[in-house]
Design a protein around this motif. Sequence first.
Motif, PDB file in Angstrom:
ATOM      1  N   GLY A 247       0.852  -1.185   0.000  1.00 20.88           N
ATOM      2  CA  GLY A 247       0.000   0.000   0.000  1.00 20.88           C
ATOM      3  C   GLY A 247       0.880   1.223   0.000  1.00 20.88           C
ATOM      4  O   GLY A 247       2.103   1.123  -0.020  1.00 20.88           O
ATOM      5  N   ASP A 248       0.276   2.397   0.058  1.00 24.13           N
ATOM      6  CA  ASP A 248       1.076   3.615   0.025  1.00 24.13           C
ATOM      7  C   ASP A 248       1.118   4.356   1.352  1.00 24.13           C
ATOM      8  O   ASP A 248       1.849   5.323   1.501  1.00 24.13           O
ATOM      9  CB  ASP A 248       0.585   4.556  -1.083  1.00 24.13           C
ATOM     10  N   HIS A 249       0.349   3.889   2.348  1.00 20.13           N
ATOM     11  CA  HIS A 249       0.334   4.565   3.640  1.00 20.13           C
ATOM     12  C   HIS A 249      -0.099   3.603   4.751  1.00 20.13           C
ATOM     13  O   HIS A 249      -0.575   2.507   4.482  1.00 20.13           O
ATOM     14  CB  HIS A 249      -0.617   5.770   3.611  1.00 20.13           C
ATOM     15  N   VAL A 250       0.095   4.055   5.997  1.00 24.87           N
ATOM     16  CA  VAL A 250      -0.467   3.394   7.169  1.00 24.87           C
ATOM     17  C   VAL A 250      -1.243   4.450   7.935  1.00 24.87           C
ATOM     18  O   VAL A 250      -1.082   5.643   7.690  1.00 24.87           O
ATOM     19  CB  VAL A 250       0.616   2.754   8.071  1.00 24.87           C
ATOM     20  N   VAL A 251      -2.060   4.022   8.860  1.00 22.52           N
ATOM     21  CA  VAL A 251      -2.885   4.943   9.636  1.00 22.52           C
ATOM     22  C   VAL A 251      -2.296   5.065  11.037  1.00 22.52           C
ATOM     23  O   VAL A 251      -1.958   4.062  11.671  1.00 22.52           O
ATOM     24  CB  VAL A 251      -4.343   4.444   9.696  1.00 22.52           C
ATOM     25  N   CYS A 252      -2.163   6.289  11.526  1.00 25.99           N
ATOM     26  CA  CYS A 252      -1.663   6.538  12.873  1.00 25.99           C
ATOM     27  C   CYS A 252      -2.570   5.851  13.885  1.00 25.99           C
ATOM     28  O   CYS A 252      -3.804   6.003  13.826  1.00 25.99           O
ATOM     29  CB  CYS A 252      -1.602   8.042  13.144  1.00 25.99           C
ATOM     30  N   GLY A 253      -1.981   5.119  14.814  1.00 24.28           N
ATOM     31  CA  GLY A 253      -2.739   4.395  15.820  1.00 24.28           C
ATOM     32  C   GLY A 253      -3.448   5.276  16.829  1.00 24.28           C
ATOM     33  O   GLY A 253      -4.333   4.822  17.541  1.00 24.28           O
ATOM     34  N   VAL A 254      -3.089   6.544  16.901  1.00 26.41           N
ATOM     35  CA  VAL A 254      -3.704   7.467  17.860  1.00 26.41           C
ATOM     36  C   VAL A 254      -4.618   8.466  17.160  1.00 26.41           C
ATOM     37  O   VAL A 254      -5.784   8.609  17.511  1.00 26.41           O
ATOM     38  CB  VAL A 254      -2.625   8.211  18.680  1.00 26.41           C
TER      39      VAL A 254
END
Length: 66
Positions: free
Chosen positions: A25-32
């Motif tokens: 993929g091109d990104h991840v999502v911040c866990g906070v």
Amino acid sequence: MMSSNTARPARLHFMANGFRVLTPGDHVVCGVSGTAIPLDALRYWSVAKQEAYASADIATKAMATT
């Protein structure tokens, strides 16, 4: 035909000195904060929690609550 990873979240395995891409993929999502973090800008994560953080401040606060 090449497939594009645009706007597709990646799934990563976080390690002490880097990460391994499990699902491209091109990104991840911040866990906070829930903010999308481009992979080339990803600098902060927790190995224990297996989550990414958008900034040093967010990472510090998240790890202080452990």
